[in-house]
Design a protein around this motif. Structure first.
Motif, PDB file in Angstrom:
ATOM      1  N   LYS A   1       1.175  -1.142   0.348  1.00 41.20           N
ATOM      2  CA  LYS A   1      -0.435   0.225  -0.076  1.00 41.20           C
ATOM      3  C   LYS A   1       0.776   0.960  -0.062  1.00 41.20           C
ATOM      4  CE  LYS A   1      -3.553  -1.737   2.353  1.00 41.20           C
ATOM      5  NZ  LYS A   1      -4.699  -2.389   3.651  1.00 41.20           N
TER       6      LYS A   1
ATOM      7  N   TRP B   1      -3.373   2.949  -2.122  1.00 44.15           N
ATOM      8  CA  TRP B   1      -3.812   2.210  -3.207  1.00 44.15           C
ATOM      9  C   TRP B   1      -2.881   0.974  -3.035  1.00 44.15           C
ATOM     10  CZ3 TRP B   1      -6.888   1.434  -6.791  1.00 44.15           C
ATOM     11  CH2 TRP B   1      -6.126   0.469  -7.734  1.00 44.15           C
TER      12      TRP B   1
ATOM     13  N   CYS C   1       3.021   5.626  -7.137  1.00 49.14           N
ATOM     14  CA  CYS C   1       2.282   5.689  -6.883  1.00 49.14           C
ATOM     15  C   CYS C   1       1.047   6.203  -8.099  1.00 49.14           C
ATOM     16  CB  CYS C   1       1.428   6.049  -4.937  1.00 49.14           C
ATOM     17  SG  CYS C   1      -0.485   5.327  -5.683  1.00 49.14           S
TER      18      CYS C   1
ATOM     19  N   CYS D   1      -1.838   6.104  -8.624  1.00 51.60           N
ATOM     20  CA  CYS D   1      -2.878   6.717  -8.187  1.00 51.60           C
ATOM     21  C   CYS D   1      -2.628   7.857  -7.924  1.00 51.60           C
ATOM     22  CB  CYS D   1      -2.903   5.581  -6.523  1.00 51.60           C
ATOM     23  SG  CYS D   1      -4.972   7.028  -6.107  1.00 51.60           S
TER      24      CYS D   1
ATOM     25  N   TRP E   1      -6.350  10.938 -10.371  1.00 49.41           N
ATOM     26  CA  TRP E   1      -5.625   9.484 -11.171  1.00 49.41           C
ATOM     27  C   TRP E   1      -4.630   9.718 -11.770  1.00 49.41           C
ATOM     28  CZ3 TRP E   1      -6.457   4.649  -8.939  1.00 49.41           C
ATOM     29  CH2 TRP E   1      -5.049   4.252  -9.154  1.00 49.41           C
TER      30      TRP E   1
ATOM     31  N   TRP F   1     -13.429   6.558 -10.401  1.00 53.15           N
ATOM     32  CA  TRP F   1     -12.863   7.533  -9.074  1.00 53.15           C
ATOM     33  C   TRP F   1     -13.198   8.891  -9.362  1.00 53.15           C
ATOM     34  CZ3 TRP F   1      -9.607   5.168  -6.091  1.00 53.15           C
ATOM     35  CH2 TRP F   1      -8.564   6.551  -5.851  1.00 53.15           C
TER      36      TRP F   1
ATOM     37  N   GLN G   1     -10.917   4.981   0.191  1.00 54.20           N
ATOM     38  CA  GLN G   1      -9.678   4.079  -0.021  1.00 54.20           C
ATOM     39  C   GLN G   1      -8.673   4.328   1.296  1.00 54.20           C
ATOM     40  OE1 GLN G   1      -7.772   3.653  -3.818  1.00 54.20           O
ATOM     41  NE2 GLN G   1      -6.281   4.469  -2.814  1.00 54.20           N
TER      42      GLN G   1
END
Length: 96
Positions: free
Chosen positions: A5, A11, A28, A30, A59, A82, A90
């Motif tokens: 994560k 994420w 990342c 995300c 995103w 999203w 999340q």
């Protein structure tokens, strides 16, 4: 997905665990956080997370490049529907 994560957005798609040194330079897909640049210590996490959420939690990974082999990787794909609320959920799920 790798199951590691992101400590900013939760994420579960990082290739390497960013802790404890926060200098692996993983990015990342995300939230776009680059460890070793935006996050260099645990004290940077809350500020980077807040800034990302204030920007609407976009995103990060752009999968429009048809020549990029990473586009076939499920960890890089933006989930359906999203948005900032999904990002907040999340984070809540990942960190309580």
């Amino acid at each position: 997905m790798s199951g590691i994560k992101c400590c900013v957005c939760g994420w579960p798609g990082l290739e390497e665990d960013p802790a404890p040194m926060y200098d692996n330079h993983d990015i990342c897909c995300c939230c776009g956080t680059q460890f070793g640049l935006e996050v260099r210590s645990v004290g940077d996490i809350a500020g980077v997370r807040r800034e990302w959420l204030e920007e609407g939690a976009p995103w990060f990974y752009d999968d429009d490049d048809e020549n990029d082999p990473a586009d076939d990787d499920e960890t890089t794909k933006e989930p359906n529907n999203w948005n900032k609320s999904a990002a907040e959920e999340q984070i809540k799920k990942a960190f309580g």
